[in-house]
Structures are given as C-alpha cells and as structure tokens.
Scaffold this motif. Structure first.
Motif, PDB file in Angstrom:
ATOM      1  N   PHE A  87      52.227  36.881  47.597  1.00 52.95           N
ATOM      2  CA  PHE A  87      52.107  38.247  48.101  1.00 52.95           C
ATOM      3  C   PHE A  87      52.957  38.500  49.344  1.00 52.95           C
ATOM      4  O   PHE A  87      53.464  39.599  49.533  1.00 52.95           O
ATOM      5  CB  PHE A  87      50.639  38.580  48.411  1.00 52.95           C
ATOM      6  N   ASN A  88      53.109  37.511  50.216  1.00 57.73           N
ATOM      7  CA  ASN A  88      53.825  37.687  51.478  1.00 57.73           C
ATOM      8  C   ASN A  88      54.720  36.470  51.775  1.00 57.73           C
ATOM      9  O   ASN A  88      54.490  35.740  52.726  1.00 57.73           O
ATOM     10  CB  ASN A  88      52.831  37.902  52.626  1.00 57.73           C
ATOM     11  N   PRO A  89      55.790  36.276  50.997  1.00 53.25           N
ATOM     12  CA  PRO A  89      56.605  35.066  51.167  1.00 53.25           C
ATOM     13  C   PRO A  89      57.363  34.998  52.492  1.00 53.25           C
ATOM     14  O   PRO A  89      57.827  33.928  52.872  1.00 53.25           O
ATOM     15  CB  PRO A  89      57.579  35.135  49.987  1.00 53.25           C
ATOM     16  N   GLU A  90      57.471  36.105  53.189  1.00 55.73           N
ATOM     17  CA  GLU A  90      58.197  36.111  54.461  1.00 55.73           C
ATOM     18  C   GLU A  90      57.387  35.517  55.611  1.00 55.73           C
ATOM     19  O   GLU A  90      57.936  35.201  56.666  1.00 55.73           O
ATOM     20  CB  GLU A  90      58.635  37.538  54.809  1.00 55.73           C
ATOM     21  N   SER A  91      56.089  35.335  55.426  1.00 51.00           N
ATOM     22  CA  SER A  91      55.226  34.802  56.473  1.00 51.00           C
ATOM     23  C   SER A  91      55.588  33.346  56.783  1.00 51.00           C
ATOM     24  O   SER A  91      55.945  32.577  55.894  1.00 51.00           O
ATOM     25  CB  SER A  91      53.763  34.876  56.046  1.00 51.00           C
ATOM     26  N   GLU A  92      55.470  32.981  58.047  1.00 52.44           N
ATOM     27  CA  GLU A  92      55.726  31.598  58.449  1.00 52.44           C
ATOM     28  C   GLU A  92      54.434  30.829  58.714  1.00 52.44           C
ATOM     29  O   GLU A  92      54.478  29.668  59.092  1.00 52.44           O
ATOM     30  CB  GLU A  92      56.625  31.580  59.681  1.00 52.44           C
ATOM     31  N   LYS A  93      53.289  31.464  58.520  1.00 53.59           N
ATOM     32  CA  LYS A  93      51.994  30.794  58.753  1.00 53.59           C
ATOM     33  C   LYS A  93      51.154  30.727  57.487  1.00 53.59           C
ATOM     34  O   LYS A  93      50.905  29.664  56.966  1.00 53.59           O
ATOM     35  CB  LYS A  93      51.211  31.507  59.867  1.00 53.59           C
ATOM     36  N   ASN A  94      50.677  31.868  56.987  1.00 55.39           N
ATOM     37  CA  ASN A  94      49.824  31.907  55.792  1.00 55.39           C
ATOM     38  C   ASN A  94      50.524  32.687  54.688  1.00 55.39           C
ATOM     39  O   ASN A  94      50.927  33.827  54.903  1.00 55.39           O
ATOM     40  CB  ASN A  94      48.485  32.587  56.084  1.00 55.39           C
ATOM     41  N   ILE A  95      50.647  32.092  53.515  1.00 55.13           N
ATOM     42  CA  ILE A  95      51.221  32.770  52.356  1.00 55.13           C
ATOM     43  C   ILE A  95      50.137  32.819  51.284  1.00 55.13           C
ATOM     44  O   ILE A  95      49.651  31.780  50.827  1.00 55.13           O
ATOM     45  CB  ILE A  95      52.477  32.046  51.839  1.00 55.13           C
ATOM     46  N   TYR A  96      49.759  34.031  50.875  1.00 58.84           N
ATOM     47  CA  TYR A  96      48.702  34.228  49.887  1.00 58.84           C
ATOM     48  C   TYR A  96      49.309  34.316  48.495  1.00 58.84           C
ATOM     49  O   TYR A  96      50.413  34.811  48.320  1.00 58.84           O
ATOM     50  CB  TYR A  96      47.905  35.486  50.226  1.00 58.84           C
ATOM     51  N   PHE A  97      48.547  33.842  47.478  1.00 61.37           N
ATOM     52  CA  PHE A  97      49.084  33.830  46.119  1.00 61.37           C
ATOM     53  C   PHE A  97      48.008  34.083  45.074  1.00 61.37           C
ATOM     54  O   PHE A  97      46.818  33.908  45.324  1.00 61.37           O
ATOM     55  CB  PHE A  97      49.796  32.507  45.823  1.00 61.37           C
ATOM     56  N   ALA A  98      48.474  34.499  43.909  1.00 61.59           N
ATOM     57  CA  ALA A  98      47.675  34.541  42.676  1.00 61.59           C
ATOM     58  C   ALA A  98      48.414  33.657  41.684  1.00 61.59           C
ATOM     59  O   ALA A  98      49.649  33.649  41.640  1.00 61.59           O
ATOM     60  CB  ALA A  98      47.550  35.968  42.154  1.00 61.59           C
ATOM     61  N   ASP A  99      47.676  32.927  40.886  1.00 64.72           N
ATOM     62  CA  ASP A  99      48.252  31.883  40.047  1.00 64.72           C
ATOM     63  C   ASP A  99      47.620  31.946  38.658  1.00 64.72           C
ATOM     64  O   ASP A  99      46.419  32.136  38.542  1.00 64.72           O
ATOM     65  CB  ASP A  99      47.901  30.557  40.741  1.00 64.72           C
ATOM     66  N   LEU A 100      48.418  31.780  37.624  1.00 67.38           N
ATOM     67  CA  LEU A 100      47.908  31.726  36.253  1.00 67.38           C
ATOM     68  C   LEU A 100      48.459  30.473  35.588  1.00 67.38           C
ATOM     69  O   LEU A 100      49.670  30.226  35.616  1.00 67.38           O
ATOM     70  CB  LEU A 100      48.331  32.965  35.464  1.00 67.38           C
ATOM     71  N   LEU A 115      42.819  31.207  36.252  1.00 69.51           N
ATOM     72  CA  LEU A 115      43.286  32.182  37.232  1.00 69.51           C
ATOM     73  C   LEU A 115      42.838  31.719  38.604  1.00 69.51           C
ATOM     74  O   LEU A 115      41.657  31.405  38.807  1.00 69.51           O
ATOM     75  CB  LEU A 115      42.710  33.571  36.930  1.00 69.51           C
ATOM     76  N   SER A 116      43.775  31.666  39.559  1.00 69.12           N
ATOM     77  CA  SER A 116      43.466  31.187  40.906  1.00 69.12           C
ATOM     78  C   SER A 116      43.915  32.199  41.951  1.00 69.12           C
ATOM     79  O   SER A 116      44.920  32.886  41.773  1.00 69.12           O
ATOM     80  CB  SER A 116      44.205  29.877  41.207  1.00 69.12           C
ATOM     81  N   LEU A 117      43.181  32.236  43.042  1.00 63.89           N
ATOM     82  CA  LEU A 117      43.572  32.976  44.246  1.00 63.89           C
ATOM     83  C   LEU A 117      43.507  31.994  45.396  1.00 63.89           C
ATOM     84  O   LEU A 117      42.553  31.216  45.500  1.00 63.89           O
ATOM     85  CB  LEU A 117      42.634  34.147  44.505  1.00 63.89           C
ATOM     86  N   GLY A 118      44.523  32.007  46.267  1.00 62.07           N
ATOM     87  CA  GLY A 118      44.523  31.052  47.364  1.00 62.07           C
ATOM     88  C   GLY A 118      45.586  31.353  48.386  1.00 62.07           C
ATOM     89  O   GLY A 118      46.193  32.427  48.389  1.00 62.07           O
ATOM     90  N   PHE A 119      45.803  30.374  49.266  1.00 58.17           N
ATOM     91  CA  PHE A 119      46.829  30.524  50.290  1.00 58.17           C
ATOM     92  C   PHE A 119      47.392  29.169  50.685  1.00 58.17           C
ATOM     93  O   PHE A 119      46.768  28.134  50.493  1.00 58.17           O
ATOM     94  CB  PHE A 119      46.302  31.275  51.521  1.00 58.17           C
ATOM     95  N   ASN A 120      48.612  29.224  51.225  1.00 58.41           N
ATOM     96  CA  ASN A 120      49.264  28.067  51.829  1.00 58.41           C
ATOM     97  C   ASN A 120      49.301  28.301  53.328  1.00 58.41           C
ATOM     98  O   ASN A 120      49.775  29.343  53.782  1.00 58.41           O
ATOM     99  CB  ASN A 120      50.700  27.899  51.318  1.00 58.41           C
ATOM    100  N   ARG A 121      48.815  27.350  54.110  1.00 59.29           N
ATOM    101  CA  ARG A 121      48.851  27.409  55.573  1.00 59.29           C
ATOM    102  C   ARG A 121      49.867  26.379  56.035  1.00 59.29           C
ATOM    103  O   ARG A 121      49.672  25.169  55.865  1.00 59.29           O
ATOM    104  CB  ARG A 121      47.477  27.092  56.147  1.00 59.29           C
TER     105      ARG A 121
END
Length: 159
Positions: A87-100, A115-121
């Motif tokens: 959802f927000n690949p420009e972020s340098e801290k948290n990047i949120y995603f939806a995954d299938l 189906l997954s919802l999550g984030f990368n920190r």
C-alpha cells in the motif's frame, strides 16, 4: 535449527547490499514462522499447528510483488504462488500489504487459498521484521486463521 541459523546468516549477509525503500526490480527473500489455529464443527479438527516458511519474490512495480513459497522444506509435489500488493512502498519504516497465495499439490484435488494482511517494519537499511494475519481455506478441510512473524530482506537491483 541448523537451517534456521543458516537462513538468518544468509539474510544478514544480504543486508550489506539491500535498500530500505522497496522499488521495482527488487528481489525479496523471507523466512517466516507461523502459528495456525483451526476452528471446526468437529472437535477432532480443532487445533494449533506451527510452520516455517521460506519465500522468494520479485517486485514487478513499486506496489506489486510475485513470488513462490515453500512450507517447512522445498517440496517438489506442491506449488505455492504468491501475489502481494504494497500500500505504501515509499515508506522507510512501515510498509503495509495485502497478500494472496494459492497452493496446489500435484495429483491431489485440494487447492488452498490464503489471504493475508500485514506489514514490514524496517530494522535496517535492507532488513525488515514482517507480521501478518491470514485466513486460509482448503478444500475438504476446515479453514484456518494464521498469525506469523518473519524476517524479510529486499535486495536492490541497483546494488
């Protein structure tokens, strides 16, 4: 345990050549620990299962990633393709995603969809902790809710 240590060592080495912001053309490598909780109308189907997953992905654009995943080990009788939207690949801290994800075991008629919802920190320039909640359906078996934690490294094509 030896495989887990090798994976962590490999991902640590990759941190030297990766970037914090994700971009088109980047590769992604992930080690992920999940806890599956299954609820079912039959008591004997209820329960908890622990898995370790490894995946590799490629960013087609800043927002879209495609990849392949293996559960527990490289298993040549199953295919697990993955599509992820950031959802927000420009972020340098948290990047949120939806995954299938879809699983198809050759010779068996039991496809699975997750189906997954999550984030990368991001915890470094190229290394992130990943958390996700997932819902899985499997033909002829009870559905499962999964919670997972992992380490994901992004390898930039520019490095």
């Amino acid at each position: 345990m030896k495989r887990l240590f090798s994976l962590i060592t490999f991902l640590t080495v990759l941190t030297i050549t990766t970037s914090a912001q994700i971009n088109k053309g980047d590769w992604s490598i992930n080690g992920f620990f999940t806890v599956d909780q299954t609820w079912s109308e039959q008591d004997f189907d209820d329960g908890r299962l622990y898995d370790f997953e490894v995946s590799i992905g490629y960013l087609l654009s800043d927002h879209w990633m495609v990849g392949i995943e293996a559960l527990d080990r490289v298993d040549f009788d199953a295919l697990t393709p993955q599509v992820r939207y950031f959802f927000n690949p420009e972020s340098e801290k948290n990047i949120y995603f939806a995954d299938l994800k879809g699983l198809y075991e050759f010779g068996q008629d039991q496809p699975r969809a997750t189906l997954s919802l999550g984030f990368n920190r991001f915890i470094g320039n190229n290394l992130s902790l990943e958390a996700a909640a997932s819902y899985s359906t499997l033909a002829n078996e009870p559905n499962a809710v999964r919670l997972g934690l992992g380490i994901r490294s992004f390898v930039s094509r520019e490095d």
